[in-house]
Design a protein around this motif. Structure first.
Motif, mmCIF file in Angstrom:
data_model
loop_
_atom_site.group_PDB
_atom_site.id
_atom_site.type_symbol
_atom_site.label_atom_id
_atom_site.label_comp_id
_atom_site.label_asym_id
_atom_site.label_seq_id
_atom_site.Cartn_x
_atom_site.Cartn_y
_atom_site.Cartn_z
ATOM 1 N N GLY A 114 0.672 -1.113 0.138
ATOM 2 C CA GLY A 114 0.018 -0.152 0.116
ATOM 3 C C GLY A 114 0.839 1.208 -0.075
ATOM 4 O O GLY A 114 0.283 2.306 0.256
ATOM 5 N N MET A 115 2.079 1.195 -0.304
ATOM 6 C CA MET A 115 2.771 2.180 -0.253
ATOM 7 C C MET A 115 2.544 3.434 -1.251
ATOM 8 O O MET A 115 2.992 4.745 -0.966
ATOM 9 C CB MET A 115 4.401 1.937 -0.517
ATOM 10 N N PHE A 116 1.816 3.208 -2.077
ATOM 11 C CA PHE A 116 1.375 4.238 -3.351
ATOM 12 C C PHE A 116 -0.127 4.418 -3.039
ATOM 13 O O PHE A 116 -0.841 5.413 -3.877
ATOM 14 C CB PHE A 116 1.675 3.812 -4.675
ATOM 15 N N VAL A 134 8.378 -4.887 -8.964
ATOM 16 C CA VAL A 134 9.077 -5.287 -7.387
ATOM 17 C C VAL A 134 10.589 -4.695 -7.091
ATOM 18 O O VAL A 134 10.860 -4.242 -6.161
ATOM 19 C CB VAL A 134 8.908 -6.764 -7.232
ATOM 20 N N GLY A 135 11.341 -5.171 -8.133
ATOM 21 C CA GLY A 135 12.735 -4.500 -8.081
ATOM 22 C C GLY A 135 12.926 -3.001 -7.777
ATOM 23 O O GLY A 135 13.581 -2.683 -7.005
ATOM 24 N N ASN A 136 12.171 -2.120 -8.686
ATOM 25 C CA ASN A 136 12.210 -0.950 -8.624
ATOM 26 C C ASN A 136 11.603 -0.189 -7.095
ATOM 27 O O ASN A 136 12.098 0.640 -6.577
ATOM 28 C CB ASN A 136 11.359 -0.119 -9.737
ATOM 29 N N VAL A 137 10.554 -1.062 -6.652
ATOM 30 C CA VAL A 137 9.917 -0.659 -5.390
ATOM 31 C C VAL A 137 11.025 -0.832 -4.269
ATOM 32 O O VAL A 137 11.207 -0.040 -3.338
ATOM 33 C CB VAL A 137 8.665 -1.170 -5.126
ATOM 34 N N GLY A 139 8.114 9.137 -3.475
ATOM 35 C CA GLY A 139 7.158 8.055 -3.650
ATOM 36 C C GLY A 139 6.060 8.696 -4.488
ATOM 37 O O GLY A 139 5.643 7.795 -5.337
ATOM 38 N N VAL A 140 5.681 9.782 -4.498
ATOM 39 C CA VAL A 140 4.523 10.373 -5.341
ATOM 40 C C VAL A 140 5.153 10.360 -6.864
ATOM 41 O O VAL A 140 4.543 9.921 -7.765
ATOM 42 C CB VAL A 140 4.024 11.788 -5.013
ATOM 43 N N PHE A 141 6.277 10.464 -7.016
ATOM 44 C CA PHE A 141 6.915 10.652 -8.252
ATOM 45 C C PHE A 141 7.072 9.277 -8.758
ATOM 46 O O PHE A 141 6.843 9.038 -9.966
ATOM 47 C CB PHE A 141 8.374 11.242 -8.222
ATOM 48 N N ALA A 142 7.315 8.238 -8.003
ATOM 49 C CA ALA A 142 7.209 6.848 -8.544
ATOM 50 C C ALA A 142 5.858 6.441 -8.859
ATOM 51 O O ALA A 142 5.909 5.711 -9.677
ATOM 52 C CB ALA A 142 7.982 6.072 -7.287
ATOM 53 N N TYR A 143 4.988 6.798 -8.201
ATOM 54 C CA TYR A 143 3.565 6.393 -8.460
ATOM 55 C C TYR A 143 3.369 7.003 -9.812
ATOM 56 O O TYR A 143 2.719 6.129 -10.708
ATOM 57 C CB TYR A 143 2.648 6.871 -7.315
ATOM 58 N N MET A 163 -0.992 -1.956 -5.326
ATOM 59 C CA MET A 163 -0.730 -3.516 -5.077
ATOM 60 C C MET A 163 -0.277 -3.806 -6.354
ATOM 61 O O MET A 163 0.840 -4.730 -6.716
ATOM 62 C CB MET A 163 -1.700 -4.275 -4.556
ATOM 63 N N GLN A 164 -0.972 -3.462 -7.404
ATOM 64 C CA GLN A 164 -0.608 -3.839 -8.870
ATOM 65 C C GLN A 164 0.706 -3.103 -9.460
ATOM 66 O O GLN A 164 1.338 -3.683 -9.893
ATOM 67 C CB GLN A 164 -1.964 -3.339 -9.786
ATOM 68 N N LEU A 165 0.699 -1.622 -8.866
ATOM 69 C CA LEU A 165 2.212 -1.107 -9.252
ATOM 70 C C LEU A 165 3.150 -1.856 -8.767
ATOM 71 O O LEU A 165 4.427 -1.939 -9.257
ATOM 72 C CB LEU A 165 1.984 0.271 -8.643
ATOM 73 N N VAL A 166 3.045 -2.117 -7.367
ATOM 74 C CA VAL A 166 4.267 -2.748 -6.569
ATOM 75 C C VAL A 166 4.508 -4.081 -7.246
ATOM 76 O O VAL A 166 5.885 -4.368 -7.470
ATOM 77 C CB VAL A 166 3.885 -2.885 -5.176
ATOM 78 N N THR A 167 3.422 -4.891 -7.124
ATOM 79 C CA THR A 167 3.832 -6.205 -7.813
ATOM 80 C C THR A 167 4.328 -6.188 -9.284
ATOM 81 O O THR A 167 5.072 -7.258 -9.699
ATOM 82 C CB THR A 167 2.689 -7.270 -7.616
#
Length: 327
Positions: free
Chosen positions: A247-249, A276-279, A312-316, A269-273
């Motif tokens: 839930g980080m994003f 995974v490596g970048n997160v 974190g917002v930039f990553a999302y 969850m979809q973005l993280v999974t």
């Protein structure tokens, strides 16, 4: 034997009349005024080949010039479909995917790019990010000291240290509440970061101008529930870690789009999974930035904290294929 000459079939000297009104053969046409706008014939004394291509070898009739305006010159081909304006006119604007400009494309995610964007955004709005970082962290520390007795331990008192090392269930619950309050306060800085990536951050007051306050705070409360889950014996810490990671994003998604807490968590969850490596690299880099802030006489944490949240917002935004305003 003498032959008589043929009789003159037109004794009056009149010319026979041809059908259609044309003059008889071998007689020049009557002079006519020039016709404007039509191609003129070459002069009589012009050498052969004027205005026409030379005859091909071996005789025959040369092919006619291609039709078109301007004396036989070919006309320009039509512009490609979907383009307007005169043929050959310059097309303004770069390609749709040109990087480096907000509205023309989007940057590719990288951990260094995320941290760098956080740092540059902090510098360009140092008053807002630094001011709210001080407010949020100081209020969080005050709430923690009131709710969590383990932070007010006299390190010279061995019994107090032993009690703090093994807090009761009630004390753990109060500590979880203080952490939840701190996470809710962090939504203010995350809202400023969302405004920043959208190109709408102008001043200190924009941090509390929420487009989707309800979804944002409810999503933060949902993710912060991991602190309560952490109280479950044996597997609580593992479940809490999974909630924080997946839930980080979620909060930036809810603040940016107004998605419900459940939908925001699903999208996170979809973005993280899917990354995974970048997160994981981003989490490690964020921990490193926070440690550097703590090393700098603990004052650097007021700088490191907003940088991590902006990253974190930039990553999302970049991992979901969206554009980001310049830092």
């Amino acid at each position: 034997m003498t032959q008589n000459p043929p009789e003159d079939q037109n004794p009056g000297g009149e010319q026979p009349e041809q059908s259609g009104g044309f003059p008889p053969p071998n007689q020049p046409p009557a002079a006519q005024p020039p016709s404007y706008g039509s191609p003129q014939q070459p002069p009589a004394d012009q050498p052969p080949g004027y205005g026409t291509p030379p005859p091909p070898p071996g005789g025959g009739t040369p092919p006619p010039p291609p039709a078109g305006p301007g004396g036989g010159f070919p006309s320009a081909p039509p512009p490609p479909p979907g383009q307007y304006g005169q043929y050959g006119a310059p097309q303004y604007g770069g390609p749709a995917g040109a990087p480096g400009a907000f509205g023309a494309g989007q940057p590719v995610f990288s951990v260094g790019g995320a941290i760098g964007y956080g740092w540059n955004s902090f510098k360009s709005h140092v008053g807002g990010f630094l001011g709210w970082s001080v407010i949020v962290l100081l209020v969080s520390a005050l709430l923690s000291s009131l709710l969590n007795p383990s932070v007010n331990v006299d390190f010279n008192d061995i019994e107090a240290l032993t009690a703090a090392a093994t807090p009761s269930i009630g004390e753990q619950f109060l500590g979880a509440l203080s952490s939840i309050a701190a996470m809710l306060l962090a939504v203010i800085i995350q809202q400023g970061a969302v405004h920043k990536v959208n190109g709408r951050l102008n001043g200190f007051g924009d941090f509390i101008k929420f487009d989707h306050a309800g979804p944002g705070f409810l999503t933060a409360l949902l993710v912060a529930a991991a602190y309560i889950v952490n109280l479950i014996p044996f597997i609580g810490w593992l479940l809490a870690l999974a909630i924080f990671l997946l839930g980080m994003f979620a909060v930036p998604i809810a603040l940016d789009t107004g998605a419900s807490p459940v939908d925001a968590f699903k999208r996170s969850m979809q973005l993280v999974t899917g990354n995974v490596g970048n997160v994981l690299l981003l989490i490690l880099a964020s921990i490193g930035v926070m440690l550097l802030g703590l090393i700098a006489l603990c004052l650097g944490v007021f700088v490191a904290y907003p940088i991590v949240l902006i990253a974190g917002v930039f990553a999302y935004r970049t991992l979901s294929g969206q554009q980001v305003a310049p830092a």
